[in-house]
Motif scaffolding. Structure first.
Motif, PDB file in Angstrom:
ATOM      1  N   VAL A   3       0.850  -1.188   0.000  1.00 41.23           N
ATOM      2  CA  VAL A   3       0.000   0.000   0.000  1.00 41.23           C
ATOM      3  C   VAL A   3       0.887   1.240   0.000  1.00 41.23           C
ATOM      4  O   VAL A   3       2.090   1.168   0.252  1.00 41.23           O
ATOM      5  N   ASP A   4       0.266   2.374  -0.257  1.00 35.88           N
ATOM      6  CA  ASP A   4       1.014   3.629  -0.221  1.00 35.88           C
ATOM      7  C   ASP A   4       1.329   4.051   1.220  1.00 35.88           C
ATOM      8  O   ASP A   4       2.424   4.522   1.510  1.00 35.88           O
ATOM      9  N   TYR A   5       0.336   3.866   2.127  1.00 35.79           N
ATOM     10  CA  TYR A   5       0.482   4.383   3.485  1.00 35.79           C
ATOM     11  C   TYR A   5      -0.064   3.397   4.516  1.00 35.79           C
ATOM     12  O   TYR A   5      -1.086   2.739   4.290  1.00 35.79           O
ATOM     13  N   ILE A   6       0.601   3.344   5.663  1.00 41.79           N
ATOM     14  CA  ILE A   6       0.044   2.758   6.873  1.00 41.79           C
ATOM     15  C   ILE A   6      -0.227   3.903   7.843  1.00 41.79           C
ATOM     16  O   ILE A   6       0.637   4.755   8.067  1.00 41.79           O
ATOM     17  N   ILE A   7      -1.432   3.937   8.399  1.00 43.28           N
ATOM     18  CA  ILE A   7      -1.790   4.936   9.409  1.00 43.28           C
ATOM     19  C   ILE A   7      -1.990   4.208  10.726  1.00 43.28           C
ATOM     20  O   ILE A   7      -2.721   3.217  10.803  1.00 43.28           O
ATOM     21  N   ILE A   8      -1.326   4.698  11.772  1.00 40.97           N
ATOM     22  CA  ILE A   8      -1.515   4.143  13.111  1.00 40.97           C
ATOM     23  C   ILE A   8      -2.483   5.033  13.862  1.00 40.97           C
ATOM     24  O   ILE A   8      -2.198   6.210  14.113  1.00 40.97           O
ATOM     25  N   GLY A   9      -3.646   4.488  14.193  1.00 36.69           N
ATOM     26  CA  GLY A   9      -4.638   5.237  14.950  1.00 36.69           C
ATOM     27  C   GLY A   9      -5.774   5.749  14.080  1.00 36.69           C
ATOM     28  O   GLY A   9      -5.547   6.251  12.975  1.00 36.69           O
ATOM     29  N   GLN A  10      -7.001   5.617  14.595  1.00 33.76           N
ATOM     30  CA  GLN A  10      -8.171   6.117  13.887  1.00 33.76           C
ATOM     31  C   GLN A  10      -8.993   7.011  14.811  1.00 33.76           C
ATOM     32  O   GLN A  10     -10.198   6.920  14.900  1.00 33.76           O
ATOM     33  N   GLY A  11      -8.255   7.866  15.521  1.00 33.73           N
ATOM     34  CA  GLY A  11      -8.914   8.945  16.236  1.00 33.73           C
ATOM     35  C   GLY A  11      -9.214  10.058  15.248  1.00 33.73           C
ATOM     36  O   GLY A  11      -9.305   9.837  14.032  1.00 33.73           O
ATOM     37  N   ILE A  12      -9.318  11.275  15.749  1.00 35.96           N
ATOM     38  CA  ILE A  12      -9.694  12.366  14.865  1.00 35.96           C
ATOM     39  C   ILE A  12      -8.604  12.645  13.832  1.00 35.96           C
ATOM     40  O   ILE A  12      -8.886  12.961  12.668  1.00 35.96           O
ATOM     41  N   CYS A  13      -7.321  12.493  14.213  1.00 33.14           N
ATOM     42  CA  CYS A  13      -6.231  12.722  13.251  1.00 33.14           C
ATOM     43  C   CYS A  13      -6.189  11.625  12.190  1.00 33.14           C
ATOM     44  O   CYS A  13      -6.099  11.905  10.992  1.00 33.14           O
ATOM     45  N   GLY A  14      -6.242  10.370  12.636  1.00 31.62           N
ATOM     46  CA  GLY A  14      -6.195   9.261  11.682  1.00 31.62           C
ATOM     47  C   GLY A  14      -7.391   9.243  10.748  1.00 31.62           C
ATOM     48  O   GLY A  14      -7.274   8.878   9.573  1.00 31.62           O
ATOM     49  N   THR A  15      -8.547   9.643  11.267  1.00 28.45           N
ATOM     50  CA  THR A  15      -9.754   9.694  10.438  1.00 28.45           C
ATOM     51  C   THR A  15      -9.593  10.704   9.306  1.00 28.45           C
ATOM     52  O   THR A  15      -9.842  10.401   8.135  1.00 28.45           O
ATOM     53  N   SER A  27      -3.726   4.214  -1.667  1.00 26.38           N
ATOM     54  CA  SER A  27      -4.046   2.979  -0.955  1.00 26.38           C
ATOM     55  C   SER A  27      -3.465   3.048   0.456  1.00 26.38           C
ATOM     56  O   SER A  27      -2.380   3.622   0.675  1.00 26.38           O
ATOM     57  N   LEU A  28      -4.185   2.491   1.414  1.00 22.54           N
ATOM     58  CA  LEU A  28      -3.740   2.582   2.795  1.00 22.54           C
ATOM     59  C   LEU A  28      -4.321   1.459   3.646  1.00 22.54           C
ATOM     60  O   LEU A  28      -5.294   0.807   3.274  1.00 22.54           O
ATOM     61  N   ILE A  29      -3.686   1.267   4.796  1.00 20.05           N
ATOM     62  CA  ILE A  29      -4.164   0.378   5.850  1.00 20.05           C
ATOM     63  C   ILE A  29      -4.130   1.176   7.153  1.00 20.05           C
ATOM     64  O   ILE A  29      -3.155   1.877   7.436  1.00 20.05           O
ATOM     65  N   VAL A  30      -5.201   1.066   7.930  1.00 22.95           N
ATOM     66  CA  VAL A  30      -5.272   1.751   9.215  1.00 22.95           C
ATOM     67  C   VAL A  30      -5.254   0.708  10.332  1.00 22.95           C
ATOM     68  O   VAL A  30      -6.043  -0.242  10.307  1.00 22.95           O
ATOM     69  N   ILE A 189       2.521   6.637   9.168  1.00 23.45           N
ATOM     70  CA  ILE A 189       2.244   7.898   9.862  1.00 23.45           C
ATOM     71  C   ILE A 189       1.599   7.596  11.210  1.00 23.45           C
ATOM     72  O   ILE A 189       0.590   6.885  11.284  1.00 23.45           O
ATOM     73  N   TYR A 190       2.194   8.149  12.247  1.00 17.53           N
ATOM     74  CA  TYR A 190       1.708   7.959  13.615  1.00 17.53           C
ATOM     75  C   TYR A 190       0.641   9.014  13.913  1.00 17.53           C
ATOM     76  O   TYR A 190       0.932  10.205  14.034  1.00 17.53           O
ATOM     77  N   ALA A 191      -0.599   8.539  14.037  1.00 15.37           N
ATOM     78  CA  ALA A 191      -1.727   9.414  14.388  1.00 15.37           C
ATOM     79  C   ALA A 191      -2.446   8.825  15.599  1.00 15.37           C
ATOM     80  O   ALA A 191      -3.667   8.816  15.678  1.00 15.37           O
ATOM     81  N   ASP A 192      -1.648   8.325  16.535  1.00 15.97           N
ATOM     82  CA  ASP A 192      -2.176   7.517  17.640  1.00 15.97           C
ATOM     83  C   ASP A 192      -2.101   8.208  18.991  1.00 15.97           C
ATOM     84  O   ASP A 192      -1.963   7.559  20.028  1.00 15.97           O
TER      85      ASP A 192
END
Length: 353
Positions: A3-15, A27-30, A189-192
């Motif tokens: 994928v292009d990106y992995i996002i850590i966290g699905q709070g307000i920043c990750g969302t 493309s991404l995985i959260v 990207i750390y959004a956790d």
């Protein structure tokens, strides 16, 4: 999987980060463990352009208010929910100096502060208050749990959500990509939230643990047209008769759990303020990812160019997260500059240690 990106966290920043990247067809995985008492889930969702005992306009308020109205409405359309609600704040000063601060701002023609649009006699039927009342206009409310859970379902429908705790020990950093449990990505990207302060890559950043507590309450018959603010106590309607009442702003604390002291003090305050019956439904506590400078952390590690961060929004996450998520995406894809006050590169020296 690649994928292009992995996002850590699905709070307000990750969302917001996920939303803007998907709009760009990336493309991404959260990764997120769905902790309902995370800072984002526990937040009242208030966007208020005025802050503090000196009643000053918050950082970037004039720019952020029209931006968040547009963007939350667009996100709401995508998720088939109402993303944002305008509900102005009625402020009840608790001391003469606070009342004087509001009067001074009105004299200075502060565009966000005005006389209340509700008659004092009407308010006296519901509240006990010794001084004047002021209205902050406009103010917005985001119903955080419905918004976050709706976006979670959106990610699940695309099969790009991993409901799991992220284990940094299994992260492999290559020159041009990263790998995690069989997933290759161009960037991570750390959004956790506060979890990022424990990361080996971000632990040297000047995070501040800021504990907030709030009560979920049943208040019978209180007008839901407004938000009500008495000092540090704010009452925000979640739905008919159900209210978020908070919050504390604790920099020192013995436990991260909800405390009886907060509950006792809040109930005592409500009894002195409110002429309505109420009862407690729940008691929440969470750690906000605040910063020493009260400015976010946005951008990429100076030594690891494929490791990024979107974090440190503090109590202003509902307004700052969409703005800086969009700015980070524009920076990654189109090389547009980050705000230097938020760019994490300002901590290049401490991150290099």
């Amino acid at each position: 999987m690649t994928v292009d990106y992995i996002i850590i966290g699905q709070g307000i920043c990750g969302t917001w980060l996920g939303y803007y990247l998907l709009k760009e067809n990336k493309s991404l995985i959260v990764f997120d463990n769905n902790h309902l008492q995370s800072a984002s889930n526990a937040a009242g969702g208030l966007i208020n352009p005025v802050t503090g005992r000196r009643v000053v306009t918050t950082w970037m308020a004039e720019t952020l208010l029209p931006f968040v109205w547009k963007e939350y409405n667009a996100l709401g359309e995508t998720l088939n929910i109402q993303g944002i609600h305008q509900k102005n704040i009625l402020v009840f000063p608790s001391a003469t100096d606070l009342q004087q601060a509001f009067l001074e701002r009105i004299k200075q023609q502060n565009s966000f502060i005005q006389s209340p649009s509700v008659a004092r006699d009407t308010l006296h039927a519901t509240f006990n208050f010794p001084f004047d009342v002021f209205e902050i206009n406009p103010c917005y409310v985001i119903k955080m749990q419905p918004l976050l859970q709706s976006f979670r379902a959106y990610l699940t429908g695309k099969n790009i959500l991993k409901e799991a705790v992220f284990n940094e020990d299994e992260l492999i950093i290559n020159k041009d990509c990263i790998e995690y449990k069989g997933i290759k990505a161009g960037k991570i990207i750390y959004a956790d939230g506060m979890h990022a302060s424990q990361s080996r890559y971000w632990k040297n950043l000047p995070f501040v643990q800021n504990k907030g507590q709030a009560l979920m309450m049943h208040i019978e018959g209180l007008d839901t047209s407004y938000i009500y603010k008495f000092g540090h106590l704010t009452l925000i309607a979640l739905e008919e008769n159900r209210w978020w009442v908070g919050s504390s702003n604790e920099l020192e604390f013995a436990t991260t759990a909800p405390t009886d002291d907060f509950k006792t003090r809040t109930i005592a305050s409500l009894k002195s303020i409110l002429k309505k019956d109420f009862s407690i439904i729940d008691h929440w506590s969470a750690l906000r990812p605040a910063t020493v400078e009260r400015r976010p952390f946005v951008g990429f590690h100076p030594q690891y160019k494929n490791i990024g961060i979107l974090n440190g929004m503090g109590s202003k996450g509902c307004s700052l997260a969409p703005w800086f998520a969009k700015q980070l995406v524009q920076n990654m894809l189109y090389d547009e500059p980050l705000d230097p006050l938020a760019d994490v590169s300002r901590f290049a020296k401490v991150l290099a240690r």
